[in-house]
Design an enzyme around this catalytic site. Structure first.
Site, PDB file in Angstrom:
ATOM      1  CD  GLU A   1      28.419 -27.821 -10.442  1.00 20.76           C
ATOM      2  OE1 GLU A   1      27.251 -27.422 -10.575  1.00 20.76           O
ATOM      3  OE2 GLU A   1      29.063 -27.708  -9.377  1.00 20.76           O
TER       4      GLU A   1
ATOM      5  CG  ASP B   1      31.750 -27.970  -6.825  1.00 13.80           C
ATOM      6  OD1 ASP B   1      32.520 -28.250  -5.883  1.00 13.80           O
ATOM      7  OD2 ASP B   1      30.549 -27.695  -6.668  1.00 13.80           O
TER       8      ASP B   1
ATOM      9  CG  HIS C   1      31.083 -32.003  -7.475  1.00 16.02           C
ATOM     10  ND1 HIS C   1      30.298 -32.853  -6.746  1.00 16.02           N
ATOM     11  CD2 HIS C   1      30.370 -30.852  -7.602  1.00 16.02           C
ATOM     12  CE1 HIS C   1      29.147 -32.264  -6.453  1.00 16.02           C
ATOM     13  NE2 HIS C   1      29.169 -31.039  -6.957  1.00 16.02           N
TER      14      HIS C   1
ATOM     15  CG  HIS D   1      30.257 -23.988  -7.671  1.00 18.78           C
ATOM     16  ND1 HIS D   1      29.185 -24.790  -7.962  1.00 18.78           N
ATOM     17  CD2 HIS D   1      29.864 -22.706  -7.935  1.00 18.78           C
ATOM     18  CE1 HIS D   1      28.188 -24.032  -8.410  1.00 18.78           C
ATOM     19  NE2 HIS D   1      28.586 -22.768  -8.418  1.00 18.78           N
TER      20      HIS D   1
ATOM     21  NE  ARG E   1      28.491 -29.542  -1.774  1.00 15.73           N
ATOM     22  CZ  ARG E   1      28.674 -28.988  -2.936  1.00 15.73           C
ATOM     23  NH1 ARG E   1      29.515 -27.991  -3.072  1.00 15.73           N
ATOM     24  NH2 ARG E   1      28.041 -29.408  -3.991  1.00 15.73           N
TER      25      ARG E   1
ATOM     26  CD  GLU F   1      27.334 -25.452  -5.090  1.00 18.30           C
ATOM     27  OE1 GLU F   1      26.321 -25.399  -5.780  1.00 18.30           O
ATOM     28  OE2 GLU F   1      28.333 -26.136  -5.394  1.00 18.30           O
TER      29      GLU F   1
END
Ligand code: LER
Ligand code: MN
Length: 264
Positions: free
Chosen positions: A146, A179, A182, A205, A211, A240
């Protein structure tokens, strides 16, 4: 593509309750911590059989980091992740999510210069990945590498950083974990990066640009999901993220609706 989620206290206190609840909320798998997988394996296996809801993936739950500055911590990470990979294969999960490190150093924060030269960082990562690739291949699981954003890790920030290491080592048991949080910070163009890594993206993710739960930031999930479909991605996308304040179950139901509406 299938929707999964990391665990939440409000899903229930037993694994059977958790798996049933997430299915009821519109999700198809649970991403769990590696320590729990090992310690509660029998309960988790029974819950999967009873509900028919799988463990999609494993994330965290081991000591140290594969890119740790401390050799002992790095050896512990390899040992622990090796054991988790075995159990991941037993339970039928897609694999074990692993970043190079989390929170040990950032080139964007003082003192700005890593205590280890760049070529050594690469050697250390290739060495850890080589050992974990052997564990992954022999157990029949996958290491899901990741990339994290520049403030959380200084070694692997982009899909290309991860795929470059995998291709250099020819590691068939290591794939890329993409993800959206990111990627939103690090990739020039998320779709272009996904296309360039098409043969390696094995897990995703989900969190919005800030977030928060998807739908409360400015990430373009519709375009991202369209690209994932185009490149033939059929794996799990695990939530997540932080939730908007209020009732967690309500937030989850809303999030499932939002994500499904973004799918092609
Ligand atoms: C940390 O920001 C993260 O995204 C986790 O998945 C770390 O493995
Ligand atoms: Mn992540």
């Amino acid at each position: 593509m299938k929707l999964a989620t990391q665990d939440r206290g409000f899903f229930g206190s037993t694994y059977e309750a958790k798996l049933s609840k997430l299915q009821e909320l519109g999700f198809e798998g649970l991403e769990i911590d590696g320590k729990w997988l090992i310690e509660k394996y029998d309960e988790i296996e029974k819950a999967v059989k009873a509900t028919g809801v799988p463990i999609s993936s494993i994330c965290g739950g081991y000591r140290g980091w594969i890119g740790d500055f401390d050799q002992e911590q790095r050896a512990l990470a390899i040992q622990d992740i090796g054991a988790i990979l075995e159990r991941s294969a037993d339970i039928g999960a897609a694999g074990v999510v692993v970043p190079a490190a989390f929170g040990i150093f950032s080139r964007k924060l003082p003192p700005f210069v890593s205590p280890r030269p760049a070529d050594e960082e690469r050697e250390v990562l290739l060495d850890s990945l080589r050992k974990l690739n052997d564990y992954a291949v022999s157990s029949g699981s996958l290491l899901l590498l990741e990339p994290l954003n520049r403030y959380e890790d200084h070694m692997i920030n982009t899909l290309e950083d991860a795929s470059g290491l995998i291709r250099e080592g020819n590691f068939s048991g290591v794939k890329v974990m993409a993800d959206f949080f990111h990627m939103q910070i690090e990739e020039w163009d998320i779709s272009e990066s996904l296309r360039k890594t098409a043969d390696l993206v094995a897990h995703v993710h989900l969190a919005d640009s800030n977030r928060l739960q998807p739908g409360y930031g400015h990430t373009d999930f519709k375009t991202g999901f369209r690209t994932l479909k185009d490149i033939g991605f059929t794996g799990y996308m695990a939530v997540e993220c932080e939730l908007v304040p209020g009732d967690g179950l309500k937030a989850y139901a809303e999030m499932a609706g939002f994500l499904k509406a973004c799918m092609p």
